[in-house]
Design a protein around this motif. Structure first.
Motif, short mmCIF file in Angstrom:
data_model
loop_
_atom_site.label_atom_id
_atom_site.label_comp_id
_atom_site.label_asym_id
_atom_site.label_seq_id
_atom_site.Cartn_x
_atom_site.Cartn_y
_atom_site.Cartn_z
N THR A 1 -1.30 0.93 -3.74
CA THR A 1 0.06 1.32 -4.22
C THR A 1 1.16 0.31 -3.72
O THR A 1 2.29 -0.39 -4.28
CB THR A 1 0.65 1.86 -5.43
N ASP A 2 0.95 0.63 -2.39
CA ASP A 2 1.80 0.98 -1.64
C ASP A 2 2.52 -1.01 -1.08
O ASP A 2 4.37 -0.71 -1.16
CB ASP A 2 1.73 1.70 -0.20
N PRO A 3 1.96 -1.58 -1.45
CA PRO A 3 2.76 -2.77 -0.78
C PRO A 3 3.49 -3.54 -2.10
O PRO A 3 4.84 -4.45 -1.83
CB PRO A 3 1.11 -4.17 -0.70
N LEU A 4 3.08 -2.92 -3.20
CA LEU A 4 4.12 -3.31 -4.25
C LEU A 4 5.63 -2.87 -4.51
O LEU A 4 7.15 -3.69 -4.43
CB LEU A 4 3.94 -2.79 -5.41
N PRO A 5 6.33 -1.55 -3.86
CA PRO A 5 7.03 -1.34 -3.82
C PRO A 5 8.09 -1.65 -2.19
O PRO A 5 9.13 -2.08 -2.28
CB PRO A 5 7.18 0.05 -3.70
N LEU A 6 6.96 -2.13 -1.53
CA LEU A 6 8.14 -2.75 -0.22
C LEU A 6 8.37 -4.18 -0.93
O LEU A 6 9.60 -4.49 -0.44
CB LEU A 6 6.68 -2.45 0.75
N TYR A 7 7.43 -4.80 -0.91
CA TYR A 7 7.92 -6.34 -2.01
C TYR A 7 9.42 -6.43 -2.71
O TYR A 7 10.22 -6.92 -2.94
CB TYR A 7 7.11 -7.04 -2.58
N ILE A 8 9.36 -4.91 -3.92
CA ILE A 8 10.49 -5.20 -4.62
C ILE A 8 11.49 -4.68 -3.38
O ILE A 8 12.65 -5.42 -3.92
CB ILE A 8 9.98 -3.98 -5.30
N VAL A 9 11.29 -4.01 -2.67
CA VAL A 9 12.56 -3.67 -1.54
C VAL A 9 12.60 -5.29 -1.11
O VAL A 9 13.90 -5.59 -0.72
CB VAL A 9 12.13 -2.58 -0.68
N LEU A 10 12.03 -6.15 -0.41
CA LEU A 10 12.46 -7.22 0.03
C LEU A 10 13.09 -8.37 -0.36
O LEU A 10 13.81 -8.37 -0.07
CB LEU A 10 11.15 -7.12 1.02
N ILE A 11 12.07 -8.53 -1.58
CA ILE A 11 13.00 -9.17 -2.85
C ILE A 11 14.01 -9.17 -3.39
O ILE A 11 15.47 -9.55 -3.37
CB ILE A 11 11.94 -9.59 -4.23
#
Length: 376
Positions: free
Chosen positions: A139-149
């Motif tokens: 699940t790590d990529p999704l929180p990263l994507y949230i922060v980047l967006i």
């Protein structure tokens, strides 16, 4: 000036989603053909770079057409959607893994997925989940994507007005973060596996790529273009090094100790410079070798491009299918046929989901157009 939608971007996003799914299924034979086996970077770099490209392309047009306030509202709405999906996906994943763990005696899937913290510190884990600090494997990529967006309300106007200054600032933060130990806190005293303070650099570079006008093909042959030759050589050398990892004795015999001490470890958490450089070289070589879009009209390319257009939904399905495939593989023992079947079936199901979503979108557009005509 923002470019139009490039079908190659959707294709490679779809391909990255397939690679991420295969890489997340332990011991599946098809994981041997993913990009991580032939260089320092992997599908995560493809996903983040193209996420930046798509985000700047989409929200940049909204910013230019409707203004900053409307663009921020749409960005925040997207962030909220991603956040809700993250919470739901995490709950579903935990339930699946805990159930599967009770039916497989040869492995501890709870520990492999990083869920033991939830079982031992349930209340704190629930709070950490809401704060994006509890992130089991997959699940790590999704929180990263949230922060980047979430960073777009700041970075997007800067990219549109001063892209060179924005890239310079992003690179400076990227280089300072590992040195200063900058990262976000995670559960149980840890830090984020994908450090958003370093991975933002790749996201920003993807956004800059969306701003560039399509370049005309150079008349010189590729082998006479110094930048292409240098990038291709770097990709080739890193491929040889990566392949040598399969035979440690061979690697240790020819790798100079001084170079090995400088090169290793290649950090994925902080996006090591050699990883970043490998991805950029690979992307440049690929763009040069595939300058046109005619090949994207082939049937298989169209399927992958459609998956890329619905990347969030397809990614979430892949996260759910990975432990299911792992469970089936474990129950079947060492059957190569089962491992191949689950890997291929998962990829097909991801394609079916994208086709279903695309069909529903086209039906909605058709009904909306009919409604407009009927009101005239």
């Amino acid at each position: 000036m923002l470019n139009g939608r490039d079908p190659r971007i959707d294709f490679f996003r779809g391909l990255a989603l397939i690679f991420i799914f295969w890489d997340h299924v332990p011991h599946t034979p098809l994981a041997n053909v993913t990009v991580q086996n032939f260089g320092f970077s992997d599908a995560a770099e493809i996903f983040v770079f193209l996420a930046g490209y798509a985000a700047v392309l989409a929200y940049g047009k909204i910013l230019q057409r409707d203004g900053y306030f409307i663009a921020c509202l749409k960005i925040l709405r997207r962030v909220w959607t991603l956040y809700v999906v993250h919470i739901f996906l995490l709950a579903l994943l935990m339930g699946m893994v805990i159930f599967a763990n009770s039916h497989i005696e040869t492995r501890d899937l709870v520990q492999e997925m990083g869920l033991e913290y939830f079982l031992t510190h349930t209340q704190q884990a629930l709070l950490d989940e809401l704060l994006l600090r509890f992130k089991p494997n997959l699940t790590d990529p999704l929180p990263l994507y949230i922060v980047l967006i979430l960073s777009l309300p700041i970075t997007l106007p800067l990219l549109l007005r001063a892209p060179k200054v924005t890239v310079a600032a992003s690179l400076a933060v990227y280089l300072l973060a590992p040195w200063q130990g900058w990262n976000l806190p995670a559960s149980n005293g840890g830090v984020w596996y994908f450090n958003p303070i370093t991975w933002q650099c790749l996201f920003i570079l993807g956004g800059v790529a969306a701003l560039r006008s399509p370049s005309r093909a150079e008349p010189r042959p590729l082998l006479r273009q110094p930048l292409f030759v240098a990038a291709a050589l770097y990709v080739l050398v890193t491929c040889v090094i990566t392949l040598s990892w399969r035979w440690p004795e061979v690697h240790d015999a020819w790798m100079p100790r001084v170079i090995g001490e400088w090169l290793y470890p290649i950090s994925k958490t902080d996006l090591s410079p050699v990883r970043l450089l490998h991805f950029l070289a690979l992307a440049y070589v690929t763009a040069k070798l595939l300058p046109d879009v005619g090949w994207t009209k082939q049937w298989l390319a169209l399927q992958l491009a459609r998956m890329g257009r619905y990347s969030l939904e397809v990614f979430c399905l892949g996260v759910v299918l990975a432990p299911l495939a792992d469970m089936l593989n474990a129950m079947a023992g060492d059957s190569l046929a089962i491992k191949l079947s689950t890997a291929l079936a998962g990829a097909v199901l991801m394609g079916v989901l994208a086709a279903w979503l695309d069909l529903n979108k086209r039906l909605d557009q058709r009904y909306a157009s009919r409604a407009v005509i009927a009101t005239k």
